[in-house]
Design a protein around this motif. Structure first.
Motif, PDB file in Angstrom:
ATOM      1  N   THR A  61      50.938  30.849  34.666  1.00  0.00           N
ATOM      2  CA  THR A  61      50.787  32.262  34.337  1.00  0.00           C
ATOM      3  C   THR A  61      50.280  33.013  35.563  1.00  0.00           C
ATOM      4  OG1 THR A  61      48.507  31.988  33.590  1.00  0.00           O
ATOM      5  CG2 THR A  61      50.243  31.727  31.933  1.00  0.00           C
ATOM      6  N   LYS A  62      50.476  34.322  35.541  1.00  0.00           N
ATOM      7  CA  LYS A  62      49.994  35.148  36.649  1.00  0.00           C
ATOM      8  C   LYS A  62      48.473  35.078  36.741  1.00  0.00           C
ATOM      9  CE  LYS A  62      53.821  38.411  36.709  1.00  0.00           C
ATOM     10  NZ  LYS A  62      54.238  39.796  36.495  1.00  0.00           N
ATOM     11  N   ARG A  63      47.829  34.955  35.600  1.00  0.00           N
ATOM     12  CA  ARG A  63      46.369  34.830  35.569  1.00  0.00           C
ATOM     13  C   ARG A  63      45.928  33.602  36.359  1.00  0.00           C
ATOM     14  NH1 ARG A  63      43.106  36.344  30.758  1.00  0.00           N
ATOM     15  NH2 ARG A  63      45.146  36.886  29.967  1.00  0.00           N
ATOM     16  N   GLN A  64      46.579  32.454  36.121  1.00  0.00           N
ATOM     17  CA  GLN A  64      46.239  31.233  36.851  1.00  0.00           C
ATOM     18  C   GLN A  64      46.527  31.392  38.342  1.00  0.00           C
ATOM     19  OE1 GLN A  64      48.771  28.664  34.518  1.00  0.00           O
ATOM     20  NE2 GLN A  64      46.994  27.577  33.685  1.00  0.00           N
ATOM     21  N   ALA A  65      47.620  32.059  38.686  1.00  0.00           N
ATOM     22  CA  ALA A  65      47.973  32.248  40.096  1.00  0.00           C
ATOM     23  C   ALA A  65      46.927  33.098  40.808  1.00  0.00           C
ATOM     24  CB  ALA A  65      49.357  32.894  40.204  1.00  0.00           C
ATOM     25  N   ILE A  66      46.445  34.147  40.141  1.00  0.00           N
ATOM     26  CA  ILE A  66      45.434  35.027  40.750  1.00  0.00           C
ATOM     27  C   ILE A  66      44.142  34.261  40.999  1.00  0.00           C
ATOM     28  CG2 ILE A  66      43.946  37.008  40.271  1.00  0.00           C
ATOM     29  CD1 ILE A  66      46.383  38.277  38.851  1.00  0.00           C
ATOM     30  N   VAL A  67      43.700  33.514  39.992  1.00  0.00           N
ATOM     31  CA  VAL A  67      42.441  32.763  40.145  1.00  0.00           C
ATOM     32  C   VAL A  67      42.581  31.714  41.236  1.00  0.00           C
ATOM     33  CG1 VAL A  67      40.866  31.174  38.979  1.00  0.00           C
ATOM     34  CG2 VAL A  67      41.671  33.210  37.794  1.00  0.00           C
ATOM     35  N   THR A  68      43.707  31.017  41.274  1.00  0.00           N
ATOM     36  CA  THR A  68      43.920  30.003  42.307  1.00  0.00           C
ATOM     37  C   THR A  68      43.920  30.621  43.698  1.00  0.00           C
ATOM     38  OG1 THR A  68      45.233  28.722  40.749  1.00  0.00           O
ATOM     39  CG2 THR A  68      45.458  28.151  43.053  1.00  0.00           C
ATOM     40  N   GLN A  69      44.588  31.759  43.839  1.00  0.00           N
ATOM     41  CA  GLN A  69      44.610  32.435  45.141  1.00  0.00           C
ATOM     42  C   GLN A  69      43.212  32.871  45.554  1.00  0.00           C
ATOM     43  OE1 GLN A  69      47.488  35.614  44.803  1.00  0.00           O
ATOM     44  NE2 GLN A  69      48.608  34.781  46.543  1.00  0.00           N
ATOM     45  N   MET A  70      42.442  33.399  44.603  1.00  0.00           N
ATOM     46  CA  MET A  70      41.100  33.865  44.929  1.00  0.00           C
ATOM     47  C   MET A  70      40.205  32.705  45.371  1.00  0.00           C
ATOM     48  SD  MET A  70      38.531  36.213  42.693  1.00  0.00           S
ATOM     49  CE  MET A  70      39.797  37.392  42.403  1.00  0.00           C
ATOM     50  N   VAL A  71      40.306  31.583  44.673  1.00  0.00           N
ATOM     51  CA  VAL A  71      39.495  30.415  45.046  1.00  0.00           C
ATOM     52  C   VAL A  71      39.919  29.899  46.417  1.00  0.00           C
ATOM     53  CG1 VAL A  71      39.002  28.013  44.436  1.00  0.00           C
ATOM     54  CG2 VAL A  71      38.954  29.772  42.674  1.00  0.00           C
ATOM     55  N   ASN A  72      41.221  29.841  46.675  1.00  0.00           N
ATOM     56  CA  ASN A  72      41.698  29.362  47.970  1.00  0.00           C
ATOM     57  C   ASN A  72      41.272  30.295  49.106  1.00  0.00           C
ATOM     58  OD1 ASN A  72      42.880  27.164  46.775  1.00  0.00           O
ATOM     59  ND2 ASN A  72      44.914  28.080  46.681  1.00  0.00           N
ATOM     60  N   GLU A  73      41.338  31.605  48.871  1.00  0.00           N
ATOM     61  CA  GLU A  73      40.911  32.570  49.891  1.00  0.00           C
ATOM     62  C   GLU A  73      39.420  32.447  50.172  1.00  0.00           C
ATOM     63  OE1 GLU A  73      42.441  34.995  51.834  1.00  0.00           O
ATOM     64  OE2 GLU A  73      44.276  33.946  51.273  1.00  0.00           O
ATOM     65  N   SER A  74      38.615  32.282  49.132  1.00  0.00           N
ATOM     66  CA  SER A  74      37.172  32.171  49.357  1.00  0.00           C
ATOM     67  C   SER A  74      36.826  30.848  50.036  1.00  0.00           C
ATOM     68  CB  SER A  74      36.405  32.327  48.047  1.00  0.00           C
ATOM     69  OG  SER A  74      36.718  31.283  47.171  1.00  0.00           O
ATOM     70  N   ALA A  75      37.614  29.813  49.787  1.00  0.00           N
ATOM     71  CA  ALA A  75      37.397  28.540  50.478  1.00  0.00           C
ATOM     72  C   ALA A  75      37.774  28.658  51.951  1.00  0.00           C
ATOM     73  CB  ALA A  75      38.210  27.436  49.821  1.00  0.00           C
ATOM     74  N   GLY A  76      38.654  29.600  52.268  1.00  0.00           N
ATOM     75  CA  GLY A  76      39.063  29.818  53.650  1.00  0.00           C
ATOM     76  C   GLY A  76      38.172  30.806  54.376  1.00  0.00           C
ATOM     77  N   ALA A  77      36.958  31.009  53.919  1.00  0.00           N
ATOM     78  CA  ALA A  77      35.936  31.843  54.555  1.00  0.00           C
ATOM     79  C   ALA A  77      36.271  33.330  54.514  1.00  0.00           C
ATOM     80  CB  ALA A  77      35.671  31.389  55.984  1.00  0.00           C
ATOM     81  N   ASN A  78      36.985  33.776  53.491  1.00  0.00           N
ATOM     82  CA  ASN A  78      37.232  35.195  53.296  1.00  0.00           C
ATOM     83  C   ASN A  78      36.061  35.748  52.481  1.00  0.00           C
ATOM     84  OD1 ASN A  78      38.077  37.746  52.541  1.00  0.00           O
ATOM     85  ND2 ASN A  78      40.194  37.107  52.161  1.00  0.00           N
ATOM     86  N   LEU A  79      35.185  36.488  53.140  1.00  0.00           N
ATOM     87  CA  LEU A  79      33.952  36.936  52.490  1.00  0.00           C
ATOM     88  C   LEU A  79      34.218  37.881  51.332  1.00  0.00           C
ATOM     89  CD1 LEU A  79      31.690  37.453  55.616  1.00  0.00           C
ATOM     90  CD2 LEU A  79      31.785  35.515  54.065  1.00  0.00           C
TER      91      LEU A  79
END
Length: 186
Positions: A61-79
């Motif tokens: 779902t788009k909901r899962q895609a958004i959460v996954t992207q947000m977690v991946n971005e924050s893991a990549g040091a995106n403050l």
């Protein structure tokens, strides 16, 4: 049942007189049901989308895609993504914390007695194992069995591979072979 006398026929394309729609009026005067913002958002977030995860195309779902992207971005040091993720986590925790979990039921006198007996039995088993541990450790260091054998060449205990009932660990093959051989007479 009572029959009502009519001078007209009711059927397909012939509605009852007195109840048909007035000329110029719609059958649904209020129009189609309007959707509010929250139902539109939920419907959009639940739509499926294809994503490549670990080299495989998956339908999420788009909901899962958004959460996954947000977690991946924050893991990549995106403050910025990290702040958004923490804010979202706090909101979820507050919603979950609003409904307190029910308190566990108190133990009755009978239940308490059963628990106390169980604890006492466990403590007794632990004490017995602790008392038997030095004997088993000494036997393992010397390479001998814990109990005297009835005759040379026979292993102690119920199993030929075990030292005795107090130790549940199997003897190594070399120790087993040397402990079961009869002493060589010279």
């Amino acid at each position: 049942m009572s029959e009502v006398k009519r001078d007209y026929e009711i059927g397909y394309g012939k509605p009852p007189r007195g109840r048909p729609f007035q000329k110029g009026q719609s059958g649904n005067p209020r129009g189609p049901r309007r959707k509010d913002l929250s139902s539109l958002l939920i419907a959009a977030l639940n739509e499926p989308v294809y994503a490549t995860i670990d080299g495989k195309r998956r339908k999420i779902t788009k909901r899962q895609a958004i959460v996954t992207q947000m977690v991946n971005e924050s893991a990549g040091a995106n403050l910025r993504a990290t702040k958004m993720l923490f804010d979202m986590m706090k909101e979820v925790e507050q919603k979950a914390g609003g409904a307190a979990p029910p308190e566990p039921a108190k133990l009755t006198a009978t239940d308490r007695e059963v628990v106390d007996l169980f604890v006492a039995r466990l403590r007794g088993q632990i004490a017995a194992e602790a008392a038997a541990a030095p004997d088993a450790a000494a036997a393992e260091q010397t390479g001998r069995s814990c109990r005297p054998r009835p005759s040379p060449g026979t292993p102690c205990g119920a199993s030929a591979r075990r030292c005795c009932a107090t130790t549940s660990r199997a003897l190594p093959r070399a120790a087993f072979a040397s402990s079961t051989r009869a002493p060589a007479s010279r």
